[in-house]
Design a protein around this motif. Structure first.
Motif, PDB file in Angstrom:
ATOM      1  N   ALA A  19       0.833  -1.205   0.000  1.00 19.56           N
ATOM      2  CA  ALA A  19       0.000   0.000   0.000  1.00 19.56           C
ATOM      3  C   ALA A  19       0.868   1.255   0.000  1.00 19.56           C
ATOM      4  O   ALA A  19       2.064   1.217   0.317  1.00 19.56           O
ATOM      5  N   ARG A  20       0.258   2.392  -0.330  1.00 21.56           N
ATOM      6  CA  ARG A  20       0.940   3.673  -0.208  1.00 21.56           C
ATOM      7  C   ARG A  20       0.670   4.222   1.192  1.00 21.56           C
ATOM      8  O   ARG A  20      -0.485   4.488   1.541  1.00 21.56           O
ATOM      9  N   PRO A  21       1.701   4.404   2.031  1.00 21.27           N
ATOM     10  CA  PRO A  21       1.475   4.885   3.387  1.00 21.27           C
ATOM     11  C   PRO A  21       1.566   6.407   3.475  1.00 21.27           C
ATOM     12  O   PRO A  21       2.499   7.026   2.941  1.00 21.27           O
ATOM     13  N   LEU A  22       0.600   7.001   4.160  1.00 23.07           N
ATOM     14  CA  LEU A  22       0.603   8.428   4.445  1.00 23.07           C
ATOM     15  C   LEU A  22       0.509   8.599   5.957  1.00 23.07           C
ATOM     16  O   LEU A  22      -0.332   7.980   6.601  1.00 23.07           O
ATOM     17  N   GLY A  23       1.365   9.437   6.506  1.00 24.67           N
ATOM     18  CA  GLY A  23       1.376   9.640   7.945  1.00 24.67           C
ATOM     19  C   GLY A  23       1.310  11.098   8.316  1.00 24.67           C
ATOM     20  O   GLY A  23       1.852  11.952   7.614  1.00 24.67           O
ATOM     21  N   ALA A  24       0.639  11.381   9.415  1.00 25.11           N
ATOM     22  CA  ALA A  24       0.607  12.731   9.973  1.00 25.11           C
ATOM     23  C   ALA A  24       0.834  12.623  11.466  1.00 25.11           C
ATOM     24  O   ALA A  24       0.470  11.621  12.092  1.00 25.11           O
ATOM     25  N   ASP A  25       1.437  13.634  12.040  1.00 24.55           N
ATOM     26  CA  ASP A  25       1.619  13.667  13.482  1.00 24.55           C
ATOM     27  C   ASP A  25       1.754  15.112  13.924  1.00 24.55           C
ATOM     28  O   ASP A  25       2.229  15.964  13.165  1.00 24.55           O
ATOM     29  N   ALA A  26       1.335  15.375  15.159  1.00 21.19           N
ATOM     30  CA  ALA A  26       1.390  16.739  15.677  1.00 21.19           C
ATOM     31  C   ALA A  26       2.810  17.172  16.016  1.00 21.19           C
ATOM     32  O   ALA A  26       3.093  18.367  16.105  1.00 21.19           O
ATOM     33  N   GLN A  27       3.709  16.205  16.204  1.00 21.03           N
ATOM     34  CA  GLN A  27       5.069  16.523  16.597  1.00 21.03           C
ATOM     35  C   GLN A  27       6.023  16.394  15.408  1.00 21.03           C
ATOM     36  O   GLN A  27       6.080  15.343  14.763  1.00 21.03           O
ATOM     37  N   GLU A  28       6.784  17.427  15.165  1.00 23.71           N
ATOM     38  CA  GLU A  28       7.708  17.437  14.036  1.00 23.71           C
ATOM     39  C   GLU A  28       8.751  16.334  14.163  1.00 23.71           C
ATOM     40  O   GLU A  28       9.129  15.712  13.169  1.00 23.71           O
ATOM     41  N   LYS A  29       9.196  16.047  15.386  1.00 24.73           N
ATOM     42  CA  LYS A  29      10.227  15.006  15.535  1.00 24.73           C
ATOM     43  C   LYS A  29       9.678  13.638  15.146  1.00 24.73           C
ATOM     44  O   LYS A  29      10.407  12.786  14.624  1.00 24.73           O
ATOM     45  N   MET A  30       8.384  13.392  15.382  1.00 22.54           N
ATOM     46  CA  MET A  30       7.777  12.130  14.981  1.00 22.54           C
ATOM     47  C   MET A  30       7.646  12.053  13.468  1.00 22.54           C
ATOM     48  O   MET A  30       7.880  10.992  12.865  1.00 22.54           O
ATOM     49  N   VAL A  31       7.295  13.156  12.849  1.00 21.54           N
ATOM     50  CA  VAL A  31       7.182  13.186  11.391  1.00 21.54           C
ATOM     51  C   VAL A  31       8.531  12.848  10.757  1.00 21.54           C
ATOM     52  O   VAL A  31       8.621  12.027   9.834  1.00 21.54           O
ATOM     53  N   ARG A  32       9.592  13.480  11.255  1.00 25.11           N
ATOM     54  CA  ARG A  32      10.926  13.207  10.723  1.00 25.11           C
ATOM     55  C   ARG A  32      11.350  11.769  11.021  1.00 25.11           C
ATOM     56  O   ARG A  32      11.921  11.085  10.175  1.00 25.11           O
ATOM     57  N   GLY A  33      11.074  11.306  12.256  1.00 22.72           N
ATOM     58  CA  GLY A  33      11.460   9.953  12.625  1.00 22.72           C
ATOM     59  C   GLY A  33      10.728   8.888  11.840  1.00 22.72           C
ATOM     60  O   GLY A  33      11.321   7.885  11.424  1.00 22.72           O
ATOM     61  N   ALA A  34       9.433   9.086  11.627  1.00 17.60           N
ATOM     62  CA  ALA A  34       8.669   8.125  10.826  1.00 17.60           C
ATOM     63  C   ALA A  34       9.200   8.063   9.408  1.00 17.60           C
ATOM     64  O   ALA A  34       9.303   6.975   8.813  1.00 17.60           O
ATOM     65  N   ALA A  35       9.542   9.209   8.839  1.00 21.02           N
ATOM     66  CA  ALA A  35      10.105   9.240   7.484  1.00 21.02           C
ATOM     67  C   ALA A  35      11.438   8.496   7.443  1.00 21.02           C
ATOM     68  O   ALA A  35      11.727   7.755   6.487  1.00 21.02           O
ATOM     69  N   GLU A  36      12.254   8.663   8.489  1.00 21.87           N
ATOM     70  CA  GLU A  36      13.535   7.960   8.553  1.00 21.87           C
ATOM     71  C   GLU A  36      13.322   6.451   8.620  1.00 21.87           C
ATOM     72  O   GLU A  36      14.007   5.678   7.937  1.00 21.87           O
ATOM     73  N   ASN A  37      12.380   6.020   9.438  1.00 28.39           N
ATOM     74  CA  ASN A  37      12.102   4.590   9.554  1.00 28.39           C
ATOM     75  C   ASN A  37      11.545   4.015   8.252  1.00 28.39           C
ATOM     76  O   ASN A  37      11.898   2.901   7.845  1.00 28.39           O
ATOM     77  N   LEU A  38      10.667   4.750   7.597  1.00 28.92           N
ATOM     78  CA  LEU A  38      10.135   4.296   6.313  1.00 28.92           C
ATOM     79  C   LEU A  38      11.242   4.152   5.283  1.00 28.92           C
ATOM     80  O   LEU A  38      11.278   3.182   4.517  1.00 28.92           O
ATOM     81  N   ASP A  39      12.133   5.108   5.249  1.00 26.61           N
ATOM     82  CA  ASP A  39      13.234   5.050   4.285  1.00 26.61           C
ATOM     83  C   ASP A  39      14.131   3.849   4.560  1.00 26.61           C
ATOM     84  O   ASP A  39      14.701   3.266   3.640  1.00 26.61           O
ATOM     85  N   HIS A  40      14.232   3.461   5.830  1.00 25.64           N
ATOM     86  CA  HIS A  40      15.074   2.316   6.193  1.00 25.64           C
ATOM     87  C   HIS A  40      14.440   0.993   5.782  1.00 25.64           C
ATOM     88  O   HIS A  40      15.106   0.124   5.222  1.00 25.64           O
ATOM     89  N   TYR A  41      13.142   0.820   6.052  1.00 26.61           N
ATOM     90  CA  TYR A  41      12.491  -0.471   5.825  1.00 26.61           C
ATOM     91  C   TYR A  41      11.797  -0.578   4.466  1.00 26.61           C
ATOM     92  O   TYR A  41      11.614  -1.682   3.955  1.00 26.61           O
ATOM     93  N   ALA A  42      11.374   0.529   3.905  1.00 26.11           N
ATOM     94  CA  ALA A  42      10.645   0.509   2.626  1.00 26.11           C
ATOM     95  C   ALA A  42      11.085   1.691   1.771  1.00 26.11           C
ATOM     96  O   ALA A  42      10.293   2.606   1.495  1.00 26.11           O
ATOM     97  N   PRO A  43      12.349   1.701   1.344  1.00 30.68           N
ATOM     98  CA  PRO A  43      12.883   2.872   0.636  1.00 30.68           C
ATOM     99  C   PRO A  43      12.199   3.165  -0.686  1.00 30.68           C
ATOM    100  O   PRO A  43      12.258   4.306  -1.165  1.00 30.68           O
ATOM    101  N   ASP A  44      11.558   2.164  -1.271  1.00 31.72           N
ATOM    102  CA  ASP A  44      10.920   2.366  -2.578  1.00 31.72           C
ATOM    103  C   ASP A  44       9.445   2.727  -2.482  1.00 31.72           C
ATOM    104  O   ASP A  44       8.777   2.909  -3.505  1.00 31.72           O
ATOM    105  N   ALA A  45       8.922   2.813  -1.274  1.00 28.28           N
ATOM    106  CA  ALA A  45       7.494   3.111  -1.105  1.00 28.28           C
ATOM    107  C   ALA A  45       7.212   4.569  -1.464  1.00 28.28           C
ATOM    108  O   ALA A  45       8.017   5.465  -1.188  1.00 28.28           O
TER     109      ALA A  45
END
Length: 322
Positions: free
Chosen positions: A199-225
């Protein structure tokens, strides 16, 4: 017809997830379900280990299983192996004896046995007072189950484990060609599993550090998503009506919202209303049931589950549709 070998200790929850990859799922014994049809998505399920083409069911003893197999038509060629399993010690049966005697039936019918790399695997699953025989069709690939939230490049305490996250995205309808949103994405555990099932994952969060961290984790486990994460308010999502196929979110546990001027009840109620605006299906998790708030927001409650995590935490899962 197929037999599904379920994992975990909550068969109702496992069957709910299995229904995302099979039709006509019906529990028949502890750890076992029957399904009318299956799809290739069985291989991505968290709480279904295997799906087998059903030969038949009988009493949970070796003699009955042998009689069933002896009478069953077998339209297969090549080598075979027999694997027997007793589910959660609910059946008093010798699996070694079952493998030996069922294997002999197949040898008597002209098959050669290859225990290492057989062309066909016959599974004899004993549970309670039932034995199900089936030819293995597919297994779920559960290597992600050994991953821990602490293995992620970005980690925060309270992160959801991959098995549960995978089950939730499956229940929400994540698959190739769909878009799944987590409006409280945290470290991105739900997003990772959504990406890994296609699936195409879309994420939102109120905290900027979570937004950046989630993007980092996604890039690590699913770089082509084709993923995206944004800082945003779950009660005012930046998406058009009906733009999302499914929503999954893990509501804050016993603490105040990070969004100014909103207490927890208002946050979750607003998030439920927004989720209904953008999607027709949702799964909500929390340390209490949010079913009443979901109903107030216009959702239909399809299922509710309680999943004990440890002594001080029970997760409540509510499955919603509109």
């Amino acid at each position: 017809m197929y037999v599904l070998e379920l994992g975990g200790q909550d068969d109702e929850f496992a069957a709910c997830e299995a229904a995302s990859a099979a039709s006509g799922v019906e529990l028949v014994a502890p750890g076992l379900a029957r399904a009318a049809t299956i799809t290739e998505r069985v291989s991505s399920l968290a709480y279904t280990h295997r799906a087998s083409e059903l030969v038949g069911t009988t009493d949970a003893d070796v003699a009955s299983a042998r009689t069933l197999l002896s009478a069953a038509p077998i339209e297969r060629e090549g080598t075979v192996a027999v694997r027997a399993r007793a589910v959660r010690e609910t059946a008093d049966v010798s699996t070694q004896q079952a493998e030996r005697e069922l294997g002999q039936v197949l040898v008597d019918r002209g098959f050669a046995v290859d225990l290492d790399d057989p062309d066909h695997e016959l599974r004899a699953t004993f549970s309670g007072d039932l034995c199900a025989l089936g030819w293995l069709e597919t297994e779920s690939v559960r290597d992600y189950g050994t991953r821990k939230p602490t293995d992620r490049p970005f980690f925060q305490p309270g992160s959801m484990d991959p098995l549960l996250a995978r089950a939730l995205v499956n229940i929400a309808g994540a698959r190739a060609g769909t878009t799944l949103l987590d409006p409280m994405c945290g470290t991105g555990g739900v997003l990772i599993e959504a990406a890994l099932v296609g699936a195409r994952p879309l994420g939102a969060d109120a905290q900027e550090k979570m937004v950046r961290g989630a993007a980092e984790n996604l890039d690590h486990y699913a770089p082509d998503a084709a993923a995206a994460t944004v800082r945003g308010d779950a009660t005012h999502l930046p998406f058009p009506d009906d733009a999302i196929d499914g929503v999954v979110f893990d509501a804050p546990y016993g603490r105040q919202s990070k969004i100014a001027n909103l207490d927890l009840d208002d946050l979750v109620a607003g998030a439920l209303a927004e989720a209904r605006r953008v999607a027709s299906r949702a799964v909500v998790v929390g340390d209490r049931s949010w079913a009443n708030e979901a109903t107030d927001a216009g959702w239909n409650v399809e299922n509710q589950f309680e999943r004990r995590v440890h002594r001080s935490l029970t997760r409540y899962v509510v499955v919603l549709s509109r």
